[in-house]
Structure formats: C-alpha cells, structure tokens
Design a protein around this motif. Structure first.
Motif, mmCIF file in Angstrom:
data_model
loop_
_atom_site.group_PDB
_atom_site.id
_atom_site.type_symbol
_atom_site.label_atom_id
_atom_site.label_comp_id
_atom_site.label_asym_id
_atom_site.label_seq_id
_atom_site.Cartn_x
_atom_site.Cartn_y
_atom_site.Cartn_z
ATOM 1 N N UNK A 185 0.826 -1.214 0.000
ATOM 2 C CA UNK A 185 0.000 0.000 0.000
ATOM 3 C C UNK A 185 0.856 1.257 0.000
ATOM 4 N N UNK A 186 1.964 1.233 0.722
ATOM 5 C CA UNK A 186 2.870 2.378 0.742
ATOM 6 C C UNK A 186 3.487 2.603 -0.638
ATOM 7 N N UNK A 187 3.884 1.525 -1.308
ATOM 8 C CA UNK A 187 4.446 1.656 -2.666
ATOM 9 C C UNK A 187 3.418 2.255 -3.621
ATOM 10 N N UNK A 188 2.175 1.796 -3.528
ATOM 11 C CA UNK A 188 1.117 2.333 -4.389
ATOM 12 C C UNK A 188 0.941 3.821 -4.125
ATOM 13 N N UNK A 189 0.892 4.195 -2.853
ATOM 14 C CA UNK A 189 0.733 5.607 -2.485
ATOM 15 C C UNK A 189 1.916 6.434 -2.986
ATOM 16 N N UNK A 225 0.742 13.120 -8.199
ATOM 17 C CA UNK A 225 0.444 14.222 -7.293
ATOM 18 C C UNK A 225 1.648 14.590 -6.461
ATOM 19 N N UNK A 226 1.660 15.824 -6.021
ATOM 20 C CA UNK A 226 2.765 16.330 -5.216
ATOM 21 C C UNK A 226 2.428 16.390 -3.741
ATOM 22 N N UNK A 227 1.149 16.573 -3.430
ATOM 23 C CA UNK A 227 0.736 16.656 -2.030
ATOM 24 C C UNK A 227 0.039 15.346 -1.639
ATOM 25 N N UNK A 228 -0.043 15.082 -0.338
ATOM 26 C CA UNK A 228 -0.778 13.870 0.078
ATOM 27 C C UNK A 228 -2.217 13.856 -0.444
ATOM 28 N N UNK A 266 -3.394 15.213 -3.202
ATOM 29 C CA UNK A 266 -3.384 14.904 -4.632
ATOM 30 C C UNK A 266 -3.141 13.417 -4.853
ATOM 31 N N UNK A 267 -2.240 12.823 -4.069
ATOM 32 C CA UNK A 267 -1.953 11.394 -4.212
ATOM 33 C C UNK A 267 -3.175 10.548 -3.862
ATOM 34 N N UNK A 268 -3.847 10.883 -2.759
ATOM 35 C CA UNK A 268 -5.045 10.137 -2.361
ATOM 36 C C UNK A 268 -6.122 10.270 -3.433
ATOM 37 N N UNK A 269 -6.334 11.475 -3.933
ATOM 38 C CA UNK A 269 -7.350 11.687 -4.969
ATOM 39 C C UNK A 269 -7.023 10.927 -6.245
ATOM 40 N N UNK A 270 -5.743 10.788 -6.560
ATOM 41 C CA UNK A 270 -5.343 10.053 -7.759
ATOM 42 C C UNK A 270 -5.659 8.568 -7.635
ATOM 43 N N UNK A 271 -5.734 8.071 -6.413
ATOM 44 C CA UNK A 271 -6.002 6.653 -6.189
ATOM 45 C C UNK A 271 -7.492 6.334 -6.272
ATOM 46 N N UNK A 272 -8.331 7.325 -6.204
ATOM 47 C CA UNK A 272 -9.783 7.083 -6.218
ATOM 48 C C UNK A 272 -10.283 6.848 -7.613
#
Length: 41
Positions: free
Chosen positions: A21-25, A30-33, A35-41
């Motif tokens: 999960x950490x590797x996926x994140x 995205x540059x911010x946390x 943005x990264x979370x939103x990219x995963x949705x």
C-alpha cells in the motif's frame, strides 16, 4: 478497490500488505498527500 482495517496487532487480516500500500501511495500521481489520495480514487 477494497479497504481493510486493522484494529490491533492481534488481529490478522488476510492479504493486508502495508508495504504494498505504501508503494502504491508513493507512486501515485500528485505532489501533495491530498493529490496522491485523490489520484487513487
């Protein structure tokens, strides 16, 4: 996408892999946390 919650160290959740999960994140766009979370949705 499935979500699994771990409540304590005594609980065992099959297929829960925090390193995966950490590797996926970390590889998400995205540059911010946020943005990264939103990219995963």
């Amino acid at each position: 996408m499935q979500f699994k919650i771990r409540f304590s160290d005594k609980d065992d959740v099959a297929s829960y892999d925090p390193d995966k999960l950490l590797r996926i994140y970390e590889n998400a766009e995205g540059k911010t946390p946020e943005e990264k979370i939103n990219a995963l949705m």
